[in-house]
Design a protein around this motif. Structure first.
Motif, PDB file in Angstrom:
ATOM      1  N   ARG A   1       3.245  -1.116   4.498  1.00 52.58           N
ATOM      2  CA  ARG A   1       2.441   0.407   3.574  1.00 52.58           C
ATOM      3  C   ARG A   1       4.254   1.148   3.062  1.00 52.58           C
ATOM      4  NH1 ARG A   1      -1.260   4.074   7.389  1.00 52.58           N
ATOM      5  NH2 ARG A   1       0.209   6.001   7.257  1.00 52.58           N
TER       6      ARG A   1
ATOM      7  N   ASP B   1       4.992   4.433   3.124  1.00 57.54           N
ATOM      8  CA  ASP B   1       5.084   6.151   3.062  1.00 57.54           C
ATOM      9  C   ASP B   1       5.692   6.815   2.818  1.00 57.54           C
ATOM     10  OD1 ASP B   1       2.346   6.720   5.540  1.00 57.54           O
ATOM     11  OD2 ASP B   1       3.609   4.742   6.699  1.00 57.54           O
TER      12      ASP B   1
ATOM     13  N   VAL C   1       1.538   5.033   0.299  1.00 66.03           N
ATOM     14  CA  VAL C   1       0.097   6.394   1.053  1.00 66.03           C
ATOM     15  C   VAL C   1       1.312   7.640   0.811  1.00 66.03           C
ATOM     16  CG1 VAL C   1      -0.615   7.529   2.991  1.00 66.03           C
ATOM     17  CG2 VAL C   1      -0.729   4.959   2.188  1.00 66.03           C
TER      18      VAL C   1
ATOM     19  N   TRP D   1       0.054  -6.657   5.344  1.00 65.10           N
ATOM     20  CA  TRP D   1       0.530  -6.088   3.947  1.00 65.10           C
ATOM     21  C   TRP D   1       1.995  -5.128   4.638  1.00 65.10           C
ATOM     22  CZ3 TRP D   1      -3.946  -4.600   6.841  1.00 65.10           C
ATOM     23  CH2 TRP D   1      -3.766  -3.360   6.743  1.00 65.10           C
TER      24      TRP D   1
ATOM     25  N   GLU E   1       0.926  -1.297   0.095  1.00 63.76           N
ATOM     26  CA  GLU E   1      -0.237  -0.072  -0.175  1.00 63.76           C
ATOM     27  C   GLU E   1       0.780   1.319   0.165  1.00 63.76           C
ATOM     28  OE1 GLU E   1      -3.073   2.008   3.218  1.00 63.76           O
ATOM     29  OE2 GLU E   1      -1.769   0.558   3.665  1.00 63.76           O
TER      30      GLU E   1
ATOM     31  N   GLN F   1       2.052  -3.409   8.165  1.00 59.41           N
ATOM     32  CA  GLN F   1       0.586  -3.513   8.419  1.00 59.41           C
ATOM     33  C   GLN F   1       0.078  -4.794   8.484  1.00 59.41           C
ATOM     34  OE1 GLN F   1       0.011   0.144   8.634  1.00 59.41           O
ATOM     35  NE2 GLN F   1       1.588   0.156   8.808  1.00 59.41           N
TER      36      GLN F   1
ATOM     37  N   ARG G   1       9.204   1.908   5.365  1.00 65.49           N
ATOM     38  CA  ARG G   1       8.093   0.537   5.050  1.00 65.49           C
ATOM     39  C   ARG G   1       7.815   0.285   6.436  1.00 65.49           C
ATOM     40  NH1 ARG G   1      10.732  -3.264   0.290  1.00 65.49           N
ATOM     41  NH2 ARG G   1       7.921  -3.409   0.142  1.00 65.49           N
TER      42      ARG G   1
ATOM     43  N   SER H   1       4.217  -1.803  12.527  1.00 66.53           N
ATOM     44  CA  SER H   1       3.173  -0.428  13.334  1.00 66.53           C
ATOM     45  C   SER H   1       2.228  -0.701  13.855  1.00 66.53           C
ATOM     46  CB  SER H   1       2.061  -0.152  11.537  1.00 66.53           C
ATOM     47  OG  SER H   1       1.609  -1.722  11.609  1.00 66.53           O
TER      48      SER H   1
END
Length: 254
Positions: A190, A192, A151, A188, A149, A181, A178, A227
């Motif tokens: 994520r 940012d 973001v 998965w 994912e 999540q 990285r 996370s």
């Protein structure tokens, strides 16, 4: 007869002879004195040479001892490092849970101490397997094909203005953090992304661009890819439901 007749007899007075003899004796005495000085200097240099040789020998001995000590210490440190790696890294089936739990285990010290007696026998009974070295990257512990994912975190448009000349900031790069999540049924990666901007107008005028980076949100644990959702999930599973790492790993594979 001719040779005898060609020789000339030179006669000098006794006073002249004694004067020449005195000069010769003085020269001989001077040479003898110089010879003594040279011999003394030679002996002095030989003594200094012996002292220097002894000092160099002693210095070499000390350096050899220090080198041996350093090599021994280095060997001990390498052994300690290997032992620490063996304790730190679990088997390949437990890599994900073990790496995440190691990064925030200090948050659950009391529960870990309570669960130590139940976990130790299982560890001792388990047959040791060769451990795979890893670099600590998230790519080393997630399966291939794990969805990612992305973001984006761009600067607001009203902040993309150079604070020096007022020109428009242009994106020149991006910093990526990285994190893993998790949801009860899936997990998965994520990404940012925090863009980096630069003022091209400043770069044209002064050959030095004004660079501005998007502020990064702080991680839950500095330097960790865990996370909040991953920490909460593993914390509940391991300490709320008392599931060990092997069970968590098998549940994740299912």
């Amino acid at each position: 007869m001719n040779e005898t007749s060609n020789r000339e007899m030179i006669t000098i007075s006794r006073a002249e002879y004694e004067a020449m003899q005195a000069q010769l004796d003085a020269k001989t005495a001077e040479l003898a004195e110089q010879n003594q000085k040279l011999e003394a200097k030679t002996a002095e240099l030989a003594e200094e040479n012996q002292k220097l040789a002894a000092e160099l020998t002693e210095e070499n001995r000390k350096l050899a001892a220090e080198l041996a000590q350093a090599l021994l210490q280095n060997r001990l440190l390498m052994e300690q490092l290997k032992l620490s790696k063996r304790k730190l890294f679990g088997s390949s089936s437990e890599q994900l849970d073990q790496m995440v739990m190691d990064q925030f285990a200090h948050l659950f010290n009391e529960a870990e101490a309570w669960d130590a007696d139940s976990v130790e026998p299982a560890k001792k009974a388990e047959k040791r397997k060769p451990r795979k070295r890893r670099s600590g990257s998230i790519d080393d512990v997630i399966p291939e094909g794990t969805p990612v994912e992305v973001v984006e975190h761009p600067l607001p448009e009203n902040e993309r203005v150079c604070s020096i000349c007022g020109g428009e900031l242009v994106q020149i790069g991006v910093e990526i953090r990285r994190s893993l999540q998790m949801e009860p049924a899936r997990f998965w990666v994520r990404e940012d992304r925090y863009p980096t901007y630069a003022c091209k107008a400043c770069e044209k005028e002064t050959d030095e661009a004004n660079v501005v980076s998007t502020p990064m949100e702080p991680a839950v644990i500095p330097g960790s890819f865990a996370s909040p959702s991953a920490i909460a999930h593993l914390g509940v599973q391991k300490y709320g439901k008392c599931l060990i790492s092997r069970r968590l790993s098998s549940d994740r594979q299912k």
